[in-house]
Design a protein around this motif. Sequence first.
Motif, short mmCIF file in Angstrom:
data_model
loop_
_atom_site.label_atom_id
_atom_site.label_comp_id
_atom_site.label_asym_id
_atom_site.label_seq_id
_atom_site.Cartn_x
_atom_site.Cartn_y
_atom_site.Cartn_z
N VAL A 1 7.31 6.99 -24.60
CA VAL A 1 7.10 8.55 -24.63
C VAL A 1 8.15 9.10 -25.62
O VAL A 1 9.29 8.64 -25.64
CB VAL A 1 7.16 9.03 -23.22
N ASP A 2 7.88 10.03 -26.41
CA ASP A 2 8.76 10.82 -27.18
C ASP A 2 8.52 12.07 -26.40
O ASP A 2 7.38 12.58 -26.28
CB ASP A 2 8.29 11.08 -28.69
N PHE A 3 9.71 12.75 -26.14
CA PHE A 3 9.84 13.80 -25.40
C PHE A 3 11.05 14.92 -25.81
O PHE A 3 11.94 14.27 -26.62
CB PHE A 3 9.89 13.67 -23.98
N ARG B 1 21.28 27.99 -21.78
CA ARG B 1 21.90 27.16 -22.91
C ARG B 1 20.76 25.90 -23.46
O ARG B 1 20.16 25.24 -22.59
CB ARG B 1 23.01 26.27 -22.37
N ARG B 2 20.76 25.91 -24.55
CA ARG B 2 19.82 24.90 -25.29
C ARG B 2 20.22 23.46 -25.23
O ARG B 2 21.59 23.14 -25.37
CB ARG B 2 19.87 25.34 -26.91
N ILE B 3 19.36 22.56 -24.80
CA ILE B 3 19.50 21.08 -24.78
C ILE B 3 18.70 20.66 -25.66
O ILE B 3 17.43 20.74 -25.76
CB ILE B 3 19.33 20.68 -23.43
N GLY B 4 19.27 20.10 -26.60
CA GLY B 4 18.53 19.56 -27.72
C GLY B 4 18.27 18.02 -27.74
O GLY B 4 18.97 17.49 -26.87
N ALA B 5 17.74 17.60 -28.73
CA ALA B 5 17.45 15.92 -28.83
C ALA B 5 18.60 15.15 -28.64
O ALA B 5 18.63 14.22 -28.01
CB ALA B 5 16.56 15.50 -29.88
N TYR C 1 15.95 11.35 -32.24
CA TYR C 1 15.31 11.80 -33.65
C TYR C 1 15.74 13.38 -33.58
O TYR C 1 16.32 13.81 -32.82
CB TYR C 1 13.83 11.79 -33.51
N THR C 2 15.34 14.01 -34.76
CA THR C 2 15.74 15.35 -34.97
C THR C 2 15.45 16.25 -33.77
O THR C 2 16.05 17.30 -33.40
CB THR C 2 15.33 15.78 -36.09
N PHE C 3 14.06 16.27 -33.44
CA PHE C 3 13.62 17.17 -32.47
C PHE C 3 12.97 16.75 -31.07
O PHE C 3 12.50 17.31 -30.20
CB PHE C 3 12.20 17.93 -33.30
N HIS C 4 13.26 15.37 -30.96
CA HIS C 4 12.85 14.52 -29.65
C HIS C 4 13.60 13.52 -29.23
O HIS C 4 14.47 13.00 -30.24
CB HIS C 4 11.32 14.37 -29.75
#
Length: 130
Positions: free
Chosen positions: A76-78, A87-91, A115-118
């Motif tokens: 899975v990519d998520f 507060r943002r939780i990034g990849a 990865y950049t976005f996941h």
Amino acid sequence: MQITEHFSREEFRCRDGSPYPFRWVDDRLYPLCQALEKIRAKIERPLKINSGYRTSEWNENVGGAKSSQHLKGLAVDFRCINKKGERRIGAKELHKVVAQMIEDDEIPDGGLGSYTFHCHYDHRGQRARW
């Protein structure tokens, strides 16, 4: 078809519209969703499934590895769903949380990619990192 409290079989269908194979639900998708439930609880945020199962044609179209765990319904990519004002939780942070959960034996080890976005997570049966 609901698999766990927050994840359904439909979320893991191939982006070409092909359904997640029903024959893999119990031994592949259910354990994957159990791990995602634990990750969701740890970060206290919903997760968005970017990619689950892939047909070989779709996998080739998106440049996936020839032996991708997505082809086997094990991956899975998520990403985290961030709401305005939180507060943002990034990849990258999500990847760190998952790595720590694996180290703490909260979820099974397997493939873990950033990865950049996941974030990518899979149940390949052996440790892999990228």
